[in-house]
Scaffold this motif. Structure first.
Motif, PDB file in Angstrom:
ATOM      1  N   ARG A 222      54.473  16.809   0.229  1.00 52.30           N
ATOM      2  CA  ARG A 222      55.086  16.076   1.325  1.00 52.30           C
ATOM      3  C   ARG A 222      56.138  15.095   0.804  1.00 52.30           C
ATOM      4  O   ARG A 222      57.186  14.873   1.420  1.00 52.30           O
ATOM      5  CB  ARG A 222      54.003  15.335   2.110  1.00 52.30           C
ATOM      6  CG  ARG A 222      54.366  14.979   3.551  1.00 52.30           C
ATOM      7  CD  ARG A 222      53.450  13.916   4.108  1.00 52.30           C
ATOM      8  NE  ARG A 222      53.362  12.749   3.222  1.00 52.30           N
ATOM      9  CZ  ARG A 222      54.323  11.863   3.032  1.00 52.30           C
ATOM     10  NH1 ARG A 222      55.467  11.980   3.684  1.00 52.30           N
ATOM     11  NH2 ARG A 222      54.153  10.859   2.201  1.00 52.30           N
TER      12      ARG A 222
ATOM     13  N   ARG B  36      47.237  27.947   7.155  1.00 56.43           N
ATOM     14  CA  ARG B  36      48.531  27.527   7.687  1.00 56.43           C
ATOM     15  C   ARG B  36      48.363  26.505   8.789  1.00 56.43           C
ATOM     16  O   ARG B  36      49.085  25.507   8.850  1.00 56.43           O
ATOM     17  CB  ARG B  36      49.275  28.712   8.298  1.00 56.43           C
ATOM     18  CG  ARG B  36      49.852  29.662   7.327  1.00 56.43           C
ATOM     19  CD  ARG B  36      50.399  30.855   8.098  1.00 56.43           C
ATOM     20  NE  ARG B  36      51.032  31.791   7.201  1.00 56.43           N
ATOM     21  CZ  ARG B  36      52.264  32.269   7.385  1.00 56.43           C
ATOM     22  NH1 ARG B  36      52.971  31.923   8.440  1.00 56.43           N
ATOM     23  NH2 ARG B  36      52.786  33.117   6.527  1.00 56.43           N
ATOM     24  N   GLU B  37      47.397  26.804   9.669  1.00 54.26           N
ATOM     25  CA  GLU B  37      47.212  25.911  10.809  1.00 54.26           C
ATOM     26  C   GLU B  37      46.788  24.519  10.348  1.00 54.26           C
ATOM     27  O   GLU B  37      47.156  23.508  10.952  1.00 54.26           O
ATOM     28  CB  GLU B  37      46.150  26.501  11.765  1.00 54.26           C
ATOM     29  CG  GLU B  37      46.661  27.730  12.509  1.00 54.26           C
ATOM     30  CD  GLU B  37      45.559  28.471  13.274  1.00 54.26           C
ATOM     31  OE1 GLU B  37      44.418  27.953  13.317  1.00 54.26           O
ATOM     32  OE2 GLU B  37      45.839  29.560  13.809  1.00 54.26           O
TER      33      GLU B  37
ATOM     34  N   VAL C  94      49.702  22.131   8.204  1.00 54.34           N
ATOM     35  CA  VAL C  94      50.732  21.352   8.893  1.00 54.34           C
ATOM     36  C   VAL C  94      50.200  20.015   9.403  1.00 54.34           C
ATOM     37  O   VAL C  94      50.957  19.222   9.967  1.00 54.34           O
ATOM     38  CB  VAL C  94      51.381  22.156  10.043  1.00 54.34           C
ATOM     39  CG1 VAL C  94      52.189  23.310   9.453  1.00 54.34           C
ATOM     40  CG2 VAL C  94      50.341  22.652  11.014  1.00 54.34           C
ATOM     41  N   LYS C  95      48.891  19.761   9.203  1.00 55.70           N
ATOM     42  CA  LYS C  95      48.406  18.415   9.498  1.00 55.70           C
ATOM     43  C   LYS C  95      48.907  17.426   8.446  1.00 55.70           C
ATOM     44  O   LYS C  95      48.865  16.223   8.642  1.00 55.70           O
ATOM     45  CB  LYS C  95      46.874  18.397   9.516  1.00 55.70           C
ATOM     46  CG  LYS C  95      46.276  19.183  10.673  1.00 55.70           C
ATOM     47  CD  LYS C  95      44.791  18.942  10.790  1.00 55.70           C
ATOM     48  CE  LYS C  95      44.232  19.776  11.942  1.00 55.70           C
ATOM     49  NZ  LYS C  95      42.787  19.558  12.121  1.00 55.70           N
TER      50      LYS C  95
ATOM     51  N   ASP D 289      55.217  18.686   6.600  1.00 53.97           N
ATOM     52  CA  ASP D 289      56.195  18.715   7.672  1.00 53.97           C
ATOM     53  C   ASP D 289      56.403  20.173   8.086  1.00 53.97           C
ATOM     54  O   ASP D 289      56.931  20.970   7.306  1.00 53.97           O
ATOM     55  CB  ASP D 289      57.504  18.119   7.137  1.00 53.97           C
ATOM     56  CG  ASP D 289      58.616  18.139   8.178  1.00 53.97           C
ATOM     57  OD1 ASP D 289      58.442  18.775   9.241  1.00 53.97           O
ATOM     58  OD2 ASP D 289      59.653  17.519   7.911  1.00 53.97           O
ATOM     59  N   PRO D 290      55.980  20.537   9.303  1.00 55.30           N
ATOM     60  CA  PRO D 290      56.063  21.956   9.682  1.00 55.30           C
ATOM     61  C   PRO D 290      57.491  22.482   9.645  1.00 55.30           C
ATOM     62  O   PRO D 290      57.728  23.664   9.422  1.00 55.30           O
ATOM     63  CB  PRO D 290      55.514  21.999  11.111  1.00 55.30           C
ATOM     64  CG  PRO D 290      55.108  20.630  11.472  1.00 55.30           C
ATOM     65  CD  PRO D 290      55.453  19.681  10.371  1.00 55.30           C
ATOM     66  N   GLU D 291      58.442  21.580   9.869  1.00 52.43           N
ATOM     67  CA  GLU D 291      59.845  22.001   9.889  1.00 52.43           C
ATOM     68  C   GLU D 291      60.397  22.260   8.493  1.00 52.43           C
ATOM     69  O   GLU D 291      61.423  22.892   8.338  1.00 52.43           O
ATOM     70  CB  GLU D 291      60.709  20.905  10.538  1.00 52.43           C
ATOM     71  CG  GLU D 291      60.364  20.627  11.970  1.00 52.43           C
ATOM     72  CD  GLU D 291      60.813  21.775  12.860  1.00 52.43           C
ATOM     73  OE1 GLU D 291      61.998  22.120  12.810  1.00 52.43           O
ATOM     74  OE2 GLU D 291      59.953  22.343  13.576  1.00 52.43           O
TER      75      GLU D 291
ATOM     76  N   THR E 170      58.446  23.291   5.746  1.00 52.23           N
ATOM     77  CA  THR E 170      57.527  24.050   4.898  1.00 52.23           C
ATOM     78  C   THR E 170      57.719  25.534   5.154  1.00 52.23           C
ATOM     79  O   THR E 170      57.692  25.976   6.296  1.00 52.23           O
ATOM     80  CB  THR E 170      56.055  23.699   5.228  1.00 52.23           C
ATOM     81  OG1 THR E 170      55.914  22.283   5.219  1.00 52.23           O
ATOM     82  CG2 THR E 170      55.113  24.302   4.194  1.00 52.23           C
TER      83      THR E 170
END
Lengths: 389, 389
Positions: free
Chosen positions: A68, A114-115, A118-119, A122-124, A126
């Motif tokens: 991160r 994967r789910e 993203v906790k 940054d999902p955008e 990665t």
């Protein structure tokens, strides 16, 4: 994805070097960060995860926090899902062979991974990539070429191989392919930096070696410390049962964290919170850690409620109550922490382990309208749902 | 292909066991021969050859003679051309890595191999198969599975690996793939018997192991002695320069055989002629061996002529004279022993090494009509051609 300005190398290093175990080679990292800053061209940062277990636990989050940090500095982070390597199972740190998983188990685990990832990430920013993408396409000839670039002597420098070999225990030949596969991932990605746990330094350096042998600029290898498990002795690992999963319900997570020794807690502080604990008040600090981690993965409201429940003496058989919006049951199960993901929730329903007011639920797309329901998941997990429209 | 009646096991064993070094396991061979006789169903006999050199020499013929014996008993003989394994080069018996050949070199060598092999084997009863046929199609996953069936400890039981390992010399990891590939050939063929030289027993047993691990009836492993080279010390091998190629021109073949020690000659007799030499008259026996081998590979006429030439004191600069029918030059070059095969002849022409009456030949399809020509191949080989229509 929004571009993030890449700061000067000194600013990045200040954060990126924090808490690092191995950095091979620092000078190369400095050079690449400088160039990346000048050209505002992100570096490719690689970290691999084996989907041999479905759950991300606190041990993984140390590494993911480092990922991160690279994202926050504007770099491209590639989350390698080792679906192909999982066909072997990394023998690192193990003295026995792992039973290989089936492709179906691996696919389910990878999706859950994967789910959960993203906790933290940054999902955008990665990229999730399965390494079967390139590994499944290698011909025997290419594998021969890959294997020709490494020799037995070097391989036996790895501690677990060495120990097993010297004590006369079996090393199956396919285990040697694991570090080569992981290393080939770096070649395929042309990685600038590979991140891993401290026990991964050997495998990371294999990637470095293979890149050099393939006339690529060898990656920088950076490792972070291993988090000890609840037992305070062994590396946190699901298979050892000493882990805290990031999707565990708040009371479980809170309780597990409160159960560790003061010493373990003191060791976790810098790795999980980036600061030291105050040794003078261990109980408070432990509660603080538990609250902060529950907040990180379940939100501040759940964290405060769980702290209050704990301080009230963990009233037995207490059924936590949740106000939720009407909608599909799987999403609600995730919201109240009784499933790790939508797909996990659907699976639990399909397997017959979910009931509403003691009536089994069979449809994974069941809509809950306004009302009060007692939700039961498995044998022990209960929740009182106050569903609002 | 004409069916050959498969004789009773005792009759076959009498011949097949002759001169054998390893037979693992004899009882299994007896059982299979008996069943094969009862059902008149041929066994599948496998032998692999590495096309890392183009020439078949006397050392190979010991093994090929055993193959021929199986053919004469009605069995199916598969001549595996190890075109895929040659990408590695068998490290057996070597203490260093072989440089891998290019696919082009391998293809040329394989073709020459086939053309020469039928001088010994029954062309009607020999199947030539390139092992790339199945090896090139294995996925990484299948290779992992293959490698998982063998372990390091067993691999290091192989003498050359053990010696290199213990003396601290490199073993590149791809070298361990070689015995697995050879073993997988047996799986792919479902071989009943694998034949090889005595130094191949380890690799043959790997095939046996892999077949059992794949729930196939494990092959019987049978080895024949290694022929020592002209030096009387080392195994005959082209790379050591101590070999007699079966396509060498009669005078060269004859002269090389005459050059060996009496002791070496005595060792060659049973392996090449199937009987013992008379130690009381070594010179006669050596000439007898030379004549018989020239006759085997070039015919009785050439053998008698060469013996006469030798007995006449090998007249220096003698240009052997041949009567040949008109036709294409490559075929004529083969007929007079100045090329190993048509393709070899065409190659020599294309490379500019062939002349007629001192004028270079450039066309590989040149037709020779009636007349007398001085044929020169390379710097030293000369022949006077009397071409008849």
């Amino acid at each position: 994805m929004q571009a993030v300005a890449i700061p000067p190398p000194a600013v990045q290093l200040e954060i990126l070097e924090r808490g690092v175990v191995d950095l091979n080679v620092r000078e190369e990292l400095v050079t690449r960060l400088a160039r990346s800053h000048e050209q505002q061209a992100p570096l490719t940062i690689k970290a691999g995860f084996d989907p041999t277990a479905a759950d991300i636990h606190l041990g993984h989050t140390v590494l993911m926090e480092k990922m991160r940090q690279f994202q926050a500095s504007g770099h491209r982070v590639v989350f390698i899902v080792g679906d192909y390597t999982a066909l072997i199972g990394d023998p690192t740190g193990r003295n026995t062979l792992r039973p290989p998983l089936t492709p179906e188990q691996i696919a389910v685990n990878a999706q859950t991974y994967r789910e959960q990832a993203v906790k933290i990430l940054d999902p955008e920013r990665t990229e999730f990539v399965n390494n079967s993408l390139w590994l499944s396409k290698l011909s025997f000839r290419e594998i021969i070429e890959l294997a020709s670039k490494y020799n037995l002597g070097r391989m036996l420098e790895r501690r677990d191989f060495k120990e097993r070999f010297e004590s006369g225990r079996q090393i199956a030949l396919h285990e040697f392919l694991y570090p080569l596969m992981q290393g080939h991932d770096s070649v395929a990605l042309n990685a600038d930096v590979e991140l891993g746990g401290a026990d991964q330094i050997f495998n990371l350096n294999v990637g470095r070696h293979l890149m050099a042998a393939g006339n690529l600029r060898p990656q920088v290898c950076m490792t972070v410390p291993l988090l000890v498990g609840l037992d305070g002795v062994e590396k946190m690992s699901k298979s050892k049962g000493n882990h805290v999963g990031i999707s565990e319900p708040p009371p479980d997570m809170f309780g597990k964290i409160m159960s560790v020794s003061d010493e373990t807690m003191a060791g976790w502080y810098p790795l999980l919170l980036g600061r030291d604990a105050d040794a003078a008040r261990p109980l408070d600090e432990k509660k603080g850690l538990a609250r902060e981690l529950v907040a990180r993965f379940h939100g501040a409201v759940a964290a405060d409620a769980t702290l209050a429940w704990w301080n009230a003496g963990r009233p037995a058989q207490d059924v936590p109550e949740f106000e939720v919006a009407a909608g599909q049951l799987p999403a609600i199960m995730v919201a109240v922490g009784l499933a790790k993901s939508n797909s996990d929730a659907r699976r639990k329903i399909t397997q017959g382990g979910v009931s509403l007011d003691d009536a089994p639920v069979s449809s994974p797309v069941l809509e809950l309208s306004a009302g009060s329901y007692l939700l039961r998941v498995g044998k022990k997990s209960l929740a009182r749902l106050q569903v609002k429209t």
